[in-house]
Design a protein around this motif. Structure first.
Motif, PDB file in Angstrom:
ATOM      1  N   LYS A  86      57.853  58.104  41.168  1.00 23.20           N
ATOM      2  CA  LYS A  86      58.690  59.306  41.225  1.00 23.20           C
ATOM      3  C   LYS A  86      57.818  60.522  41.541  1.00 23.20           C
ATOM      4  N   VAL A  87      58.331  61.382  42.390  1.00 28.47           N
ATOM      5  CA  VAL A  87      57.643  62.631  42.696  1.00 28.47           C
ATOM      6  C   VAL A  87      57.764  63.555  41.486  1.00 28.47           C
ATOM      7  N   LEU A  88      56.623  64.042  41.003  1.00 29.57           N
ATOM      8  CA  LEU A  88      56.622  64.951  39.853  1.00 29.57           C
ATOM      9  C   LEU A  88      56.628  66.405  40.285  1.00 29.57           C
ATOM     10  N   ALA A  89      55.890  66.714  41.348  1.00 30.32           N
ATOM     11  CA  ALA A  89      55.792  68.095  41.807  1.00 30.32           C
ATOM     12  C   ALA A  89      55.437  68.106  43.278  1.00 30.32           C
ATOM     13  N   ASP A 125      62.402  62.545  43.460  1.00 31.63           N
ATOM     14  CA  ASP A 125      62.531  61.571  44.550  1.00 31.63           C
ATOM     15  C   ASP A 125      61.644  60.360  44.277  1.00 31.63           C
ATOM     16  N   ARG A 126      62.112  59.206  44.690  1.00 32.53           N
ATOM     17  CA  ARG A 126      61.259  58.001  44.645  1.00 32.53           C
ATOM     18  C   ARG A 126      60.535  57.936  45.971  1.00 32.53           C
ATOM     19  N   ALA A 127      59.228  57.828  45.917  1.00 37.26           N
ATOM     20  CA  ALA A 127      58.422  57.868  47.135  1.00 37.26           C
ATOM     21  C   ALA A 127      57.236  56.928  47.012  1.00 37.26           C
ATOM     22  N   GLY A 128      56.591  56.690  48.145  1.00 36.39           N
ATOM     23  CA  GLY A 128      55.434  55.807  48.164  1.00 36.39           C
ATOM     24  C   GLY A 128      54.333  56.350  49.048  1.00 36.39           C
TER      25      GLY A 128
END
Length: 196
Positions: free
Chosen positions: A4-7, A19-22
């Motif tokens: 998960k994007v924290l900042a 957002d879920r990201a990679g």
């Protein structure tokens, strides 16, 4: 790595906290050399930054910081555990298939039905290729066919079979073993491509 994007920085478009990201194997590059400007960060003149080398800890840390250019949102329908391998092994085989499969029906051989080869078979099949799986182990045939191979041959049989000599438009060598390059090249058609 997927999470998960924290900042995000103030100038980052398209990503928001939550957002879920990679991030794939390449987590940064100079982004100014000709290779980078062409989207070929893997051959960055100044060298790219690997996700888990030289003091970078990738998914083996609580927080992973990366430039937004190297962070990709993950679709909701794609499970995180399935997405993560696509950011490394997946792009490793997808990129040359996309670049070198000039037309549907191209005869494609995938040598080495392991982590990379499993994905290469699926991609090549879905891209319209006539796909042959090659491996040293005959017991991989059933699985290779389930993953999209139209045919299967052991490496020893392939190099000896007259009908396979000069028959492939593209060969992806995904094997970790020491393979005789001359034998591998003999399986290519004129103007065929070997990707190591």
């Amino acid at each position: 790595v997927v999470g998960k994007v924290l900042a995000v920085g103030t100038a980052v478009p398209g990503l928001r906290p939550g957002d879920r990201a990679g991030v794939g194997w390449i987590s940064n590059s100079c982004r100014t050399c000709l290779a980078c400007l062409r989207g070929e960060e893997n051959v960055c003149v100044k060298g790219y930054t690997g996700l888990i080398v030289n003091g970078n800890h990738g998914g083996f840390q609580q927080i992973c910081r990366a430039p937004a250019d190297f962070v990709y949102t993950i679709p909701d329908a794609l499970d995180s555990a399935a997405a993560a391998p696509l950011l490394c092994a997946g792009i490793t085989v997808y990129s040359p298939l996309r670049h070198h499969m000039g037309r549907p029906g191209a005869r494609v051989a995938v040598l080495g039905i392991g982590g990379l080869g499993h994905l290469a078979l699926q991609f090549a099949n879905h891209m319209g290729g006539d796909v042959t799986a090659l491996d040293i182990a005959a017991d991989k045939e059933e699985e290779a066919r389930k993953l999209g191979a139209h045919s299967f041959s052991t490496w020893g049989n392939a190099t000896a079979a007259a009908e396979l000599q000069g028959s492939f438009d593209l060969i992806l060598n995904c094997a970790s073993a020491n393979i005789n390059t001359g034998q591998l090249m003999s399986l290519l058609r004129n103007n065929g491509t070997l990707v190591q």
